[in-house]
Motif scaffolding. Structure first.
Motif: not given
Length: 285
Positions: A125-154
């Protein structure tokens, strides 16, 4: 769960990460566009202006994938993570326009990081949580890199998920998570206001506070200082390298969110090992 050896679970996690990475590309590209369109609509309502005829950009889930240039829907073969981009040689099948390298890079990054999480934590179960954690960080990094935004939605769901996981503690206890979130937020908030009072300028966005608060909720207050130091080191190396290669101009703001995310993920999967190595190196243990 099926009784599979760890390498098999790791391979499955890599494949799952590739598939999720394809979806993360959609989030990275479409979420900021939807946010901007909704902000414009809200601004017109507040100013009591006539409603424009601007249509909302494609949604994240419902609308199918299409070429951003010619808008032609993509086939199932074109959508195969990583493989589709390679088969097309980085160009649209229909209009021959160049397809951004972002697509395969995000998919590959998501696959590799997912595999590392499962290799580290096993089929748990920690691994499953860790995957969600990882995917959220990848999405946030990509958005911030492109737009300098870190959306509250994430950032906010990531923060709340870290707190909710303490109801049956997977990583830290409830009090530790709450303290970590508070210290994470207030540490960068204090730096922000001190810098603004001294210079009259804004040194970072409020999304950075929320992201560090989320990391504190997942890992506790003892992780905050190492994450800040590690993110500053990564930022200095990457920023200096880009300036040296003339890929980034001096004085132009650079998003800090991706560096916080990188440091947070590294500490999440290897914090204990890094701390042990540091103590050994300094002779404190």
């Amino acid at each position: 769960m099926p009784d599979l050896p760890l390498p098999a679970w790791t391979a499955l996690a890599a494949v799952l990460g590739l598939l999720v990475g394809s979806f993360l590309n959609v989030v990275i590209l479409r979420l900021p566009e939807r946010m901007a369109a909704e902000w414009r609509r809200e601004a017109r309502d507040v100013l009591e202006l006539e409603a424009g005829d601007e249509a909302l950009p494609p949604g994240i889930v419902r609308e199918s994938s299409h070429c951003p240039h010619c808008k032609h829907p993509l086939s199932a073969a074109d959508n195969i993570p990583l493989v589709g981009w390679l088969l097309l040689r980085g160009h649209c099948r229909y209009c021959k326009a160049k397809i951004s390298i972002q697509y395969p890079l995000v998919e590959l990054l998501s696959g590799v990081l997912s595999a590392v999480v499962v290799w580290k934590l096993g089929p748990t179960w920690p691994a499953l949580a860790g995957l969600l954690f990882t995917w959220a960080l990848v999405a946030l990094s990509g958005i911030d890199f492109r737009t300098q935004l870190l959306p509250d939605q994430l950032t906010l769901p990531l923060l709340w998920l870290g707190l909710l996981l303490t109801l049956k503690p997977l990583f830290v206890e409830p009090s530790t998570a709450i303290l970590g979130a508070a210290i994470g937020y207030l540490s960068l908030w204090s730096v922000y206001w001190l810098f603004k009072l001294l210079t009259g300028k804004e040194g970072m966005g409020h999304g950075d506070f929320k992201l560090l608060a989320a990391l504190g909720a997942w890992m506790g207050p003892l992780a905050i200082l190492p994450i800040v130091l590690l993110s500053s080191l990564i930022g200095a190396i990457v920023g200096g390298g880009l300036i040296a290669l003339s890929r980034h101009e001096r004085g132009v703001p650079m998003p800090f969110g991706p560096f916080i995310a990188m440091a947070g993920w590294v500490w999440f999967v290897a914090g204990d090992a890094l701390l042990h190595a540091y103590l050994q190196l300094t002779g404190l243990r």
